[in-house]
Design a protein around this motif. Sequence first.
Motif, PDB file in Angstrom:
ATOM      1  N   PRO A 256       0.814  -1.218   0.000  1.00  0.00           N
ATOM      2  CA  PRO A 256       0.000   0.000   0.000  1.00  0.00           C
ATOM      3  C   PRO A 256       0.853   1.276   0.000  1.00  0.00           C
ATOM      4  O   PRO A 256       0.444   2.281  -0.582  1.00  0.00           O
ATOM      5  CB  PRO A 256      -0.828  -0.084   1.277  1.00  0.00           C
ATOM      6  CG  PRO A 256      -0.575  -1.405   1.870  1.00  0.00           C
ATOM      7  CD  PRO A 256       0.466  -2.122   1.106  1.00  0.00           C
ATOM      8  N   ASP A 257       2.003   1.249   0.642  1.00  0.00           N
ATOM      9  CA  ASP A 257       2.850   2.441   0.646  1.00  0.00           C
ATOM     10  C   ASP A 257       3.272   2.833  -0.769  1.00  0.00           C
ATOM     11  O   ASP A 257       3.667   3.964  -1.008  1.00  0.00           O
ATOM     12  CB  ASP A 257       4.095   2.219   1.511  1.00  0.00           C
ATOM     13  CG  ASP A 257       3.740   2.216   2.992  1.00  0.00           C
ATOM     14  OD1 ASP A 257       2.747   2.861   3.363  1.00  0.00           O
ATOM     15  OD2 ASP A 257       4.453   1.550   3.783  1.00  0.00           O
TER      16      ASP A 257
ATOM     17  N   ILE B 250      -0.975   3.433  -2.762  1.00  0.00           N
ATOM     18  CA  ILE B 250      -1.876   4.461  -2.206  1.00  0.00           C
ATOM     19  C   ILE B 250      -1.464   5.867  -2.685  1.00  0.00           C
ATOM     20  O   ILE B 250      -2.315   6.632  -3.152  1.00  0.00           O
ATOM     21  CB  ILE B 250      -1.941   4.404  -0.663  1.00  0.00           C
ATOM     22  CG1 ILE B 250      -2.514   3.067  -0.185  1.00  0.00           C
ATOM     23  CG2 ILE B 250      -2.734   5.575  -0.092  1.00  0.00           C
ATOM     24  CD1 ILE B 250      -4.000   2.915  -0.268  1.00  0.00           C
TER      25      ILE B 250
ATOM     26  N   GLU C 268      -3.792   8.340  -4.818  1.00  0.00           N
ATOM     27  CA  GLU C 268      -4.126   9.692  -4.360  1.00  0.00           C
ATOM     28  C   GLU C 268      -3.823  10.719  -5.451  1.00  0.00           C
ATOM     29  O   GLU C 268      -4.642  11.589  -5.746  1.00  0.00           O
ATOM     30  CB  GLU C 268      -3.346  10.019  -3.078  1.00  0.00           C
ATOM     31  CG  GLU C 268      -3.849   9.224  -1.886  1.00  0.00           C
ATOM     32  CD  GLU C 268      -3.026   9.437  -0.607  1.00  0.00           C
ATOM     33  OE1 GLU C 268      -3.520   9.071   0.456  1.00  0.00           O
ATOM     34  OE2 GLU C 268      -1.899   9.959  -0.695  1.00  0.00           O
TER      35      GLU C 268
ATOM     36  N   VAL D 205      -8.631   7.019   5.507  1.00  0.00           N
ATOM     37  CA  VAL D 205      -9.172   7.844   4.421  1.00  0.00           C
ATOM     38  C   VAL D 205      -8.159   8.912   4.006  1.00  0.00           C
ATOM     39  O   VAL D 205      -7.330   9.346   4.803  1.00  0.00           O
ATOM     40  CB  VAL D 205     -10.523   8.501   4.807  1.00  0.00           C
ATOM     41  CG1 VAL D 205     -11.609   7.438   4.943  1.00  0.00           C
ATOM     42  CG2 VAL D 205     -10.410   9.301   6.083  1.00  0.00           C
TER      43      VAL D 205
ATOM     44  N   GLU E 121      -9.626   7.089  10.040  1.00  0.00           N
ATOM     45  CA  GLU E 121      -8.246   7.445  10.387  1.00  0.00           C
ATOM     46  C   GLU E 121      -7.734   8.505   9.413  1.00  0.00           C
ATOM     47  O   GLU E 121      -7.667   8.291   8.212  1.00  0.00           O
ATOM     48  CB  GLU E 121      -7.348   6.197  10.359  1.00  0.00           C
ATOM     49  CG  GLU E 121      -7.772   5.162  11.393  1.00  0.00           C
ATOM     50  CD  GLU E 121      -6.674   4.147  11.714  1.00  0.00           C
ATOM     51  OE1 GLU E 121      -5.594   4.218  11.098  1.00  0.00           O
ATOM     52  OE2 GLU E 121      -6.918   3.306  12.596  1.00  0.00           O
TER      53      GLU E 121
ATOM     54  N   GLY F 239       2.076  -0.555  16.119  1.00  0.00           N
ATOM     55  CA  GLY F 239       3.328  -1.263  15.857  1.00  0.00           C
ATOM     56  C   GLY F 239       3.914  -1.918  17.100  1.00  0.00           C
ATOM     57  O   GLY F 239       5.130  -1.997  17.265  1.00  0.00           O
ATOM     58  N   VAL F 240       3.031  -2.407  17.970  1.00  0.00           N
ATOM     59  CA  VAL F 240       3.482  -3.048  19.208  1.00  0.00           C
ATOM     60  C   VAL F 240       3.959  -4.472  18.894  1.00  0.00           C
ATOM     61  O   VAL F 240       3.187  -5.301  18.426  1.00  0.00           O
ATOM     62  CB  VAL F 240       2.345  -3.088  20.251  1.00  0.00           C
ATOM     63  CG1 VAL F 240       2.808  -3.789  21.521  1.00  0.00           C
ATOM     64  CG2 VAL F 240       1.863  -1.677  20.545  1.00  0.00           C
TER      65      VAL F 240
HETATM   66  P1  C2E Z   1      -1.055   2.763   8.583  1.00  0.00           P
HETATM   67  O1  C2E Z   1      -2.438   3.302   8.488  1.00  0.00           O
HETATM   68  O2  C2E Z   1      -0.131   3.402   9.537  1.00  0.00           O
HETATM   69  O3  C2E Z   1      -1.241   1.228   8.876  1.00  0.00           O
HETATM   70  C1  C2E Z   1      -0.427   0.484   9.746  1.00  0.00           C
HETATM   71  C2  C2E Z   1       0.655  -0.219   8.975  1.00  0.00           C
HETATM   72  O4  C2E Z   1       1.561  -0.797   9.895  1.00  0.00           O
HETATM   73  C3  C2E Z   1       0.126  -1.370   8.127  1.00  0.00           C
HETATM   74  O5  C2E Z   1       0.944  -1.449   6.971  1.00  0.00           O
HETATM   75  C4  C2E Z   1       0.355  -2.566   9.056  1.00  0.00           C
HETATM   76  O6  C2E Z   1       0.463  -3.790   8.359  1.00  0.00           O
HETATM   77  C5  C2E Z   1       1.657  -2.192   9.699  1.00  0.00           C
HETATM   78  N1  C2E Z   1       1.827  -2.798  11.016  1.00  0.00           N
HETATM   79  C6  C2E Z   1       0.895  -3.156  11.919  1.00  0.00           C
HETATM   80  N2  C2E Z   1       1.438  -3.656  13.043  1.00  0.00           N
HETATM   81  C7  C2E Z   1       2.777  -3.621  12.861  1.00  0.00           C
HETATM   82  C8  C2E Z   1       3.901  -4.005  13.684  1.00  0.00           C
HETATM   83  O7  C2E Z   1       3.771  -4.483  14.806  1.00  0.00           O
HETATM   84  N3  C2E Z   1       5.145  -3.790  13.169  1.00  0.00           N
HETATM   85  C9  C2E Z   1       5.341  -3.268  11.921  1.00  0.00           C
HETATM   86  N4  C2E Z   1       6.587  -3.097  11.488  1.00  0.00           N
HETATM   87  N5  C2E Z   1       4.297  -2.888  11.122  1.00  0.00           N
HETATM   88  C10 C2E Z   1       3.032  -3.068  11.587  1.00  0.00           C
HETATM   89  P2  C2E Z   1       0.294  -1.644   5.531  1.00  0.00           P
HETATM   90  O8  C2E Z   1      -0.871  -2.570   5.605  1.00  0.00           O
HETATM   91  O9  C2E Z   1       1.427  -1.994   4.623  1.00  0.00           O
HETATM   92  O10 C2E Z   1      -0.268  -0.218   5.170  1.00  0.00           O
HETATM   93  C11 C2E Z   1       0.604   0.870   4.930  1.00  0.00           C
HETATM   94  C12 C2E Z   1      -0.144   2.165   4.858  1.00  0.00           C
HETATM   95  O11 C2E Z   1      -0.976   2.240   3.688  1.00  0.00           O
HETATM   96  C13 C2E Z   1      -1.089   2.402   6.016  1.00  0.00           C
HETATM   97  O12 C2E Z   1      -0.348   2.814   7.130  1.00  0.00           O
HETATM   98  C14 C2E Z   1      -1.993   3.465   5.445  1.00  0.00           C
HETATM   99  O13 C2E Z   1      -1.400   4.732   5.558  1.00  0.00           O
HETATM  100  C15 C2E Z   1      -2.061   3.070   3.980  1.00  0.00           C
HETATM  101  N6  C2E Z   1      -3.336   2.373   3.721  1.00  0.00           N
HETATM  102  C16 C2E Z   1      -3.634   1.057   3.884  1.00  0.00           C
HETATM  103  N7  C2E Z   1      -4.920   0.807   3.536  1.00  0.00           N
HETATM  104  C17 C2E Z   1      -5.458   2.003   3.170  1.00  0.00           C
HETATM  105  C18 C2E Z   1      -6.753   2.420   2.690  1.00  0.00           C
HETATM  106  O14 C2E Z   1      -7.727   1.634   2.592  1.00  0.00           O
HETATM  107  N8  C2E Z   1      -6.897   3.748   2.393  1.00  0.00           N
HETATM  108  C19 C2E Z   1      -5.879   4.626   2.531  1.00  0.00           C
HETATM  109  N9  C2E Z   1      -6.120   5.917   2.202  1.00  0.00           N
HETATM  110  N10 C2E Z   1      -4.667   4.277   2.976  1.00  0.00           N
HETATM  111  C20 C2E Z   1      -4.445   2.987   3.283  1.00  0.00           C
END
Ligand code: C2E
Length: 279
Positions: free
Chosen positions: A73-74, A77, A81, A118, A149, A237-238
């Motif tokens: 997603p990084d 997304i 956008e 969002v 969020e 990120g716990v």
């Molecule tokens: P975010 O909203 O900060 O989501 C948390 C991210 O941290 C998620 O990465 C999750 O998999 C990861 N994470 C959770 N627990 C831990 C942990 O204990 N350690 C580590 N190292 N990472 C952890 P993910 O799924 O790769 O998503 C990345 C970003 O993409 C999200 O960060 C969010 O900003 C965006 N994103 C994801 N889904 C959506 C969406 O439906 N809409 C929008 N606008 N952005 C999204």
Amino acid sequence: AKAQGKDTFCFFTPEMDQETVRKFTMESYLRQALSKDQLSLHYQSIVSASSGDVVGAEALLRWHCPEYGQVPPDQFIPLAEESGLIVTIGDWVLETACLQAAEWMATACVPFKIAVNVSYPQFRDGHIVSTVEKVLKKSGLPAQCLELELTERLLMEDERGCAEALKKLSAMGVQLSIDDFGTGFSALNYLQRFPVNTLKIDRSFVAELDCSKESPALISAIIQMAHALGIEVVGEGVETRQQVNFLTLQTCDYLQGYHFARPVPADQFQLQFSESCYL
Ligand code: C2E
Ligand code: CA
Ligand code: CA
Ligand code: CA
């Protein structure tokens, strides 16, 4: 070529680097992702720090691209956008997450909250307000069970434009949370101007708990400030028992991270949730 901005004219020239080409190609794939059923949601548990119960989940978007495989997603997304695709995709995310949460609520024995990320473009012309209204009606999910969020950037960028939508959403009962708190703009006055319910402490602070002197002080200050303003706090990120202990000691309200659960597909989450629920 790399120095060119993102608004440059869009055809391929030899000096355009590979990354730019990849970006355009990926965007054209992303354009079809919804209709071709390549998007899905994973759900990550959010637990109560005091009881350890699963009290909700964050919906996280996943894209399986036929060309590039699983794209993080990084990467996609920001592309969604910039291109505006995030509006249609975001509508789909909201509807899918709320329908799913309503289904879980129907079988659960505890209160449940679904957190949905969002983006700024979804707020243009109040679009998100009508989407949320529609989706809550269709799913039957109580507004209080939906938490949006937001990033600090969103609150700073077009304050007036978003403020009205946020007030309407808040008046409907929808919860608002600030994601990645502490990493964006440092001005905190928006906490007074917007109806914020929750702060999510960015995982970079949590990750540094064990090795930096500043991080524990920052986290404890954020929690105290939030509570003084009537705002609840999620630690993100716990990953370790020590982090759980510290955050709990500092009266952090909720915890989220690999220590408890990774983001998983809906059917797997349902299993985790019902286990934690009927124990
Ligand atoms: P975010 O909203 O900060 O989501 C948390 C991210 O941290 C998620 O990465 C999750 O998999 C990861 N994470 C959770 N627990 C831990 C942990 O204990 N350690 C580590 N190292 N990472 C952890 P993910 O799924 O790769 O998503 C990345 C970003 O993409 C999200 O960060 C969010 O900003 C965006 N994103 C994801 N889904 C959506 C969406 O439906 N809409 C929008 N606008 N952005 C999204
Ligand atoms: Ca988030
Ligand atoms: Ca976050
Ligand atoms: Ca993030």
